[in-house]
Design a protein around this motif. Sequence first.
Motif, short mmCIF file in Angstrom:
data_model
loop_
_atom_site.label_atom_id
_atom_site.label_comp_id
_atom_site.label_asym_id
_atom_site.label_seq_id
_atom_site.Cartn_x
_atom_site.Cartn_y
_atom_site.Cartn_z
N GLN A 79 0.83 -1.20 0.00
CA GLN A 79 0.00 0.00 0.00
C GLN A 79 0.87 1.26 0.00
N TYR A 80 1.96 1.22 0.77
CA TYR A 80 2.86 2.38 0.80
C TYR A 80 3.49 2.62 -0.57
N GLU A 82 2.16 1.84 -3.44
CA GLU A 82 1.12 2.35 -4.32
C GLU A 82 0.81 3.82 -4.03
N ASP A 83 0.90 4.20 -2.76
CA ASP A 83 0.61 5.59 -2.39
C ASP A 83 1.69 6.55 -2.85
N ASN A 84 2.93 6.06 -2.97
CA ASN A 84 4.04 6.92 -3.38
C ASN A 84 4.07 7.01 -4.90
N HIS A 160 2.99 15.99 -3.17
CA HIS A 160 3.65 14.94 -2.39
C HIS A 160 3.89 15.42 -0.96
N ARG A 163 3.54 11.32 5.86
CA ARG A 163 2.31 10.79 6.43
C ARG A 163 1.97 11.44 7.77
N THR A 168 -2.70 13.27 6.29
CA THR A 168 -3.54 12.08 6.13
C THR A 168 -4.98 12.32 6.60
N SER A 173 -7.42 15.75 2.56
CA SER A 173 -7.72 14.92 1.40
C SER A 173 -8.85 15.52 0.57
N HIS A 183 -2.77 12.94 -4.66
CA HIS A 183 -1.95 12.98 -3.45
C HIS A 183 -0.97 11.81 -3.45
N SER A 184 0.31 12.12 -3.42
CA SER A 184 1.37 11.11 -3.28
C SER A 184 1.95 11.23 -1.87
N MET A 185 2.24 10.08 -1.24
CA MET A 185 2.74 10.10 0.13
C MET A 185 3.97 9.21 0.29
#
Length: 255
Positions: A79-80, A82-84, A160, A163, A168, A173, A183-185
């Motif tokens: 998940q991390y 995919e979020d980045n 970007h 977290r 978050t 959001s 949103h990239s994290m």
Amino acid sequence: IEDEMILAAIQQIEERHLDCAGYRKVTDILNSDTSKIEEYNFNFDFPINIKRVRRIMHEHGIKADIRQPRRNRVKEQQQYLEDNLLHRQFNPNHPNKVWVTDTTELTYGRGNKVRLHVVLDLYGNYALSHYVSPTETAKDAIKVFELAKQRTGVLAPLIHTDRGSAYTSREFSNYLCQNQCVHSMSAPGTPADNAVIERWWCDFKHMWMAHHPAPQTLDQLLKLVSAGVTYFNNVEISGKRNNLTAVDYYNGEIA
């Protein structure tokens, strides 16, 4: 004496519940009418605070033997990833394509603390806006983006952040969604995912703040911060920008 009585009662409760009663359940039982429960021989005539129960259990090593939830770390890591969405691609070919943001702590006077928020355009590391707030909240994070939006008219399509709780939050959001931003994290504990602004903080503190007298008032701090942002935008040159300042590099492409 009361603590010893409570301890004896806790031990009775844990024995009856097979050492699976946490401090919340224990507190509820201690404060309930136990006269109808034959297994217990206690009945307190004063309220017992949950913090007191937790302290006594902690001091005597009494802990509920319950199943801890298992974390699927492989799934979390996926998940991390995919979020980045930025993937450490810190060199966009045009302004206002990717913005990064973060906050850092500054002090003034005798230990007074504030948070400095900055929005950087990755094209030339140009500081579009900055904002000083007492704490780090979603409203403060949105405020610094609104200041950047006043300069450019729109937000960058890709934002970007790390977290932090402000980034978050549902409020932040929703703000990005309303402005058609993706949103990239960064992954947790991975400052390299937001390396550009981490380096900017390092330079700002060691090249600017450390070479000026420590501010004693909030007004002095605000002026020092504003002057520092102006310096890094309008004075400092970099070989990565063909020895141009951030503002000249940014405005040159805009022109």
